[in-house]
Each structure stands twice: as structure tokens, then as C-alpha cells.
Design an enzyme around this catalytic site. Sequence first.
Site, PDB file in Angstrom:
ATOM      1  N   CYS A  78       0.880  -1.214  -0.035  1.00 60.39           N
ATOM      2  CA  CYS A  78      -0.028  -0.150   0.196  1.00 60.39           C
ATOM      3  C   CYS A  78       0.936   1.177  -0.119  1.00 60.39           C
ATOM      4  O   CYS A  78       1.619   1.435  -1.165  1.00 60.39           O
ATOM      5  CB  CYS A  78      -1.056   0.018   1.023  1.00 60.39           C
ATOM      6  SG  CYS A  78      -2.351   1.228   0.943  1.00 60.39           S
ATOM      7  N   HIS A 178      -3.666  -4.699   0.064  1.00 64.85           N
ATOM      8  CA  HIS A 178      -3.584  -5.195   1.006  1.00 64.85           C
ATOM      9  C   HIS A 178      -3.598  -6.917   1.137  1.00 64.85           C
ATOM     10  O   HIS A 178      -4.839  -7.304   1.306  1.00 64.85           O
ATOM     11  CB  HIS A 178      -4.165  -4.742   2.354  1.00 64.85           C
ATOM     12  CG  HIS A 178      -4.017  -3.120   2.619  1.00 64.85           C
ATOM     13  ND1 HIS A 178      -3.242  -2.896   3.518  1.00 64.85           N
ATOM     14  CD2 HIS A 178      -4.530  -2.181   2.238  1.00 64.85           C
ATOM     15  CE1 HIS A 178      -3.161  -1.493   3.906  1.00 64.85           C
ATOM     16  NE2 HIS A 178      -3.962  -0.917   2.855  1.00 64.85           N
ATOM     17  N   GLU A 180      -2.702  -8.736   3.243  1.00 66.03           N
ATOM     18  CA  GLU A 180      -2.896  -9.347   4.687  1.00 66.03           C
ATOM     19  C   GLU A 180      -4.253  -9.178   4.690  1.00 66.03           C
ATOM     20  O   GLU A 180      -5.091  -9.871   5.670  1.00 66.03           O
ATOM     21  CB  GLU A 180      -2.100  -8.617   5.758  1.00 66.03           C
ATOM     22  CG  GLU A 180      -2.739  -7.258   6.084  1.00 66.03           C
ATOM     23  CD  GLU A 180      -2.104  -6.201   5.175  1.00 66.03           C
ATOM     24  OE1 GLU A 180      -2.388  -5.054   5.380  1.00 66.03           O
ATOM     25  OE2 GLU A 180      -1.784  -6.560   4.048  1.00 66.03           O
TER      26      GLU A 180
END
Length: 199
Positions: A78, A178, A180
Site C-alpha cells: 500500500c 493489502h 494481509e
Amino acid sequence: MINITIIDTGCANLSSVKFAFDRLGYNTEITFDLNKIKSADKLILPGVGTANAAMYNLQERQLIETIQNLTQPVLGICLGMQLMTEFSEEGNVPTLNLISGKTNRIPDTGLPLPQMGWNRVQFVKNCPLFDGIVQNSHFYFVHSYAVSPNEHSVAISNYGVNFSAAIAKENFYGVQFHPERSGKNGALLLKNFVEKVPF
């Protein structure tokens, strides 16, 4: 065991990135210790917040030159990807200049900013990060600034305009989304960074 280090930029949600690696069975360490960063096998440059705050923190922690001189694989996430470019319009701040390109505010096309949610990613070059991930898979984005497609783009997405969803040059890799927070596809991308990107 591969030594994975998450660079503590001082303005990132580091725990969620660490938990994502924990779930995959990898040990990671969050640090801004210069020696630990230099000796890591693979590094993560995460980022949440503003480019000028992140660059200020990197300067205060004497990390800018250290990051610029790294030869091992680095994954920017990001804002971390945006910091890899030459300049960010967010705060009009010079960034790390690892990969050519500039970070600009996403133009007003009538869509709400920030972009927040799932979006399709199109791979435009072979890249080990996306090994085993289906073309046009969805990843989770939260951003108001983006890098226009250029010669270092390995994946693009569209939010009113096309932008770089992932960039790569030599040992530096960046993703605007992202991983994650991107479910199985994001988990596989992180696994690919650890296991498929050479070091």
C-alpha cells in the site's frame, strides 16, 4: 529458516501484516534496527497513513539510505509501495526513488475516495508474486493515491482510471492492495514472496 523482517515505519498497521505471516507459519520480526534490517533475508515495507509522515519517520530513524541500499527482496504494501516511487503528491514529498514513477491522487471520476474494497487485478507481466493466482483475481484496496501504469508495472487495476496494482524492479516489489486483507489470494502472494522470489 528464512529471516523475514517487517520494517517499522512508525505509521503502519504492523500487527496485521505480522499476523498474516504467522498464519502461514513464518516467523517475522518488526524492527527499525539498522543491523537487523541489513541482515534480513526478506523485508516488508508496510504503510498506512500519509507519505510525508512516513518519510519523516524513515528520516528520523535513519532508514532512508539503508532501504535504498538493500540488495535482498523488499515488498512494499500500500503506502509502502508508493514510498518506493520518486515522489508523492500526498504532501508533495520526495520518496525513496527505488522505482521510477510518481504517486498521484486518483482523479475525480465520480467514484468515492478512498477506494475501499475489493477490486480486480490484471497481471501484465510475469512476476513470481502472482504464481498460482488466477488472472483477474480480486484483492482488497484502501487508497486515495496511486501510481500510473509504467514500464515497472506488473499488474494493473482500474478505479475510474487504470493504475499500478503491483510494480517491480530488481529486488524491489510493491503492491497497492493489502495482501494481509485479501483472503486466500493475498496469503498465496505473501507465501510466493517468501518462497518464490529469489534472494
